[in-house]
Structures are given as structure tokens and as C-alpha cells.
Design an enzyme around this catalytic site. Sequence first.
Site, mmCIF file in Angstrom:
data_model
loop_
_atom_site.group_PDB
_atom_site.id
_atom_site.type_symbol
_atom_site.label_atom_id
_atom_site.label_comp_id
_atom_site.label_asym_id
_atom_site.label_seq_id
_atom_site.Cartn_x
_atom_site.Cartn_y
_atom_site.Cartn_z
ATOM 1 C CE LYS A 1 -16.531 35.724 3.167
ATOM 2 N NZ LYS A 1 -15.207 35.454 3.634
HETATM 3 C C1 LIG Z 1 -14.272 35.175 4.766
HETATM 4 C C2 LIG Z 1 -13.107 36.191 5.109
HETATM 5 C C3 LIG Z 1 -11.664 35.583 5.089
HETATM 6 C C4 LIG Z 1 -11.207 34.231 5.040
HETATM 7 O O1 LIG Z 1 -11.748 33.478 4.028
HETATM 8 P P1 LIG Z 1 -11.753 31.802 4.025
HETATM 9 O O2 LIG Z 1 -11.754 31.679 2.740
HETATM 10 O O3 LIG Z 1 -13.181 31.602 4.859
HETATM 11 O O4 LIG Z 1 -10.619 31.185 4.779
HETATM 12 C C5 LIG Z 1 -10.849 36.745 5.359
HETATM 13 N N1 LIG Z 1 -11.446 37.902 5.645
HETATM 14 C C6 LIG Z 1 -12.384 38.431 5.652
HETATM 15 C C7 LIG Z 1 -12.826 39.874 5.552
HETATM 16 C C8 LIG Z 1 -13.514 37.536 5.119
HETATM 17 O O5 LIG Z 1 -14.781 38.065 5.330
#
Ligand SMILES: *Cc1c(COP(=O)(O)O)cnc(C)c1O
Length: 393
Positions: A196
Site C-alpha cells: 500500500k
Molecule cells: C489491502 C486491502 C484491504 C485489507 O487491508 P489489510 O491491511 O491487508 O488487512 C482492504 N481493502 C482493500 C481495498 C485493500 O486493498
Amino acid sequence: MSGEGGDTFIPYGRQEVTEEDIAAVTRVLRSDFLTQGPEVPAFERVVAAHCGARHAVAVNSGTSALHLACLALGLGPGDVLWTSPITFVASANCGAYCGAAVDFVDIDPRTRNISPAALEEKLRKADRQGRLPKVLVVVHFAGRGAEMREIAELARAHGVRIIEDAAHALGGAYDGRPIGCGAWSDITTLSFHPVKIITSAEGGMALTNDDALAETMRLLRAHGITRDAARLEHDDAPWYYEQHTLGMNYRMPDVLAALGRSQMGRLTTYVERRAALAKRYHALLAGLPLTLPPKDDARHASAWHLYAVEVDEEAAGKTRREVFEAMRAANIGVQVHYIPVHLQPFYRQRGFGPGMFPAAEAYYARAMSLPLFPTLSEGDQDRVVATLREALR
Ligand SMILES: *Cc1c(COP(=O)(O)O)cnc(C)c1O
């Protein structure tokens, strides 16, 4: 990893960890608090300030943030949650965790975000059937803000609460305001997974301007336990605490909050770099048999988490799969975001199947994400473009 030609592997996304980050983490490792110390509130303050939110509640993943957000909004058995089919499964699963039914709203094929027109029609139908959702999870796909003005107006008119899943969108802006400011929703959730925008290894955060929602989420992230003297019901002894509700242990450790806080110092340059690379892709890929992602405009300043193209199979005379495999064979880590959530076996078992969300399915049939991350060099980007050009010939 090394390919046949000796070319190094280029992933679709990659974190950057600097010496400064490492120093921030080791400082915490040498301190008294590995968890429940001062780093978590410090990280929360930095993110809240950047996003213009009143409260930030750090947790151990973006998924946990979504779950807490749903619980705080009172989602439970008998309720319904809607989200986009073009997202990671967590945006839908948070509804299932609460025992709610999950349903989907089709996307606008141009923006890849929830279509306000599809939402309007589905809300009208649901209203007639007395089956309105309690919560709508709006995903800012690839970091580009969904049409929150239109979506919020429709949701409010039907009494539907909104969670923005901004896992892709930290550092982006919509309508001149930072994503996470809460102008169009009840709660915004973030993820700090390494692919991210910034990372804390694992981690997430829930942002809100509502004092009561923030307090509920703080309670729920730590077992439902309070030590707040003003709230204790049965005793006031110095060791005493009370569990008032069934919470989880979703706490973020201080070690990881220090990494996240250190990364926040580079958020703006990261998003600028991502936007510059996206612009460069737009220029270099023009004229190829591809549909490119929507450009930034007056309303949308994307955080550019992903650069997802669609392969025009007819014009290219190649299938998406052939192009994907040619890229992978050349050591370029293309990916597909996302397999529509309603086509996952878990959701098929709950009555969903092909043909139910045609725009999402048509997008998925042609989609491919190209490498995009702040440390991607222009030389490596040129290699991605040259390989793709060749694969499309
Ligand atoms: C990565 C992601 C999540 C979940 O995040 P985590 O930190 O991996 O639990 C939720 N929604 C979207 C759109 C994502 O890309």
C-alpha cells in the site's frame, strides 16, 4: 529473481524501508514499550492531521479497521452491507464477520469505482422491497476517489451509513480535500500492508469525525475493556477494569507504529512520485490497444496505488492471458486487481454468480496492473513499456 535474459524481477508494488525507518523501529525495540506505549497515539495524530480527520484509531490490519467500523455502525445479523465487486475480499468480508448479508453495486467502467447510477437504481429497488443496506463500503479503487458527492447524497436519502475503504487512497484527494477527511462518510479505513501507499508491515487505521464512533472503535480494538474511572460501574480500585462489550485484540504494536510514523514523513513525496510515474505511463502507452486508467482531473487527485490497464483483445489480436504470461516470462510482476468478489466460491455459495455485475466482470476480463511504486526507476518503467509493446504486437 532473475529471468532468462538476466533481467531482474520488477514487482507490481514494493515498499521502501529507509535507514531512518530502521532507526525509528530500533528505538522502540530498546524502549520500555513494544506495544501500548506512546508510538501508537503519535502515529494516529500524524495520520489524522494529514487527512483532516478528528480521530484516528490504529489497528493491526486494514481488515480489522473495516470490521471495527462495521461493528461501530451497529451492523449485525439481519442487516445488509453493500460494496463494490472490484476490490479485495476484505471490503465484503467485514459484513460477513458481523453476520450481515453482503451484496454488491456494479462499477462505472470508466472509473472502476461504484457507479452512482447503479447505486441509485439498486437503492430504489431495495427501498421498495424493504431491504435497504445498513452500510455501504465505498472503495477508492487504485487510489482514485469514488464519486462521493453523488454517493453520499443517495446514501443519506435512504439512511445508509458509509464506510470509505481507502486502503489504496492515503495521500489522495477528492474535490480538493484529502481522502479520509470524512466529509462524505462516517468512517474511513486505511491499510498499511507493504504494497500500500505507506507501510507498518501489517496495520490499519479507522478515521472518523464522530466522537462516539471513535470511542466505540477504541473499546472494541482492546477486548471491550475500559479503565476510564468515569465509566466504571462496580468498583474504583486501582487495579480495576471492566469489560463492557465483546471486543477483539486488534491493537497495533508500538514497534510497527514507529515504522508507520516514520513512513508518513515521505507520504507526500511518495504520492507525487506515483503520480509522475502514472503520467509517464499515460504518455508512453498512448496508441497501444489498451484502455488506460482515468487521469487526474479537477475533482480527483489519485494516490495512484495501482496502474491498471485493460487489454483490448480484439485490436491486439492477443488475449489478456497471453499478454500477462509474456510479461511474467520477461520477469515483470504484473497482477490482476481484482477477481470480482462475487465470483469467489465463498460468495457463489451465497447465491452470487457470473452475469450479476456485468461491468465489473467485463473489467476483470481485460484488466492487468503494471508495476507502480515510488522507487520504480524510469529505466525499469521503460522496460515494462517496451515489454508490453512487444507483447501486444
Ligand atoms: C489491502 C486491502 C484491504 C485489507 O487491508 P489489510 O491491511 O491487508 O488487512 C482492504 N481493502 C482493500 C481495498 C485493500 O486493498
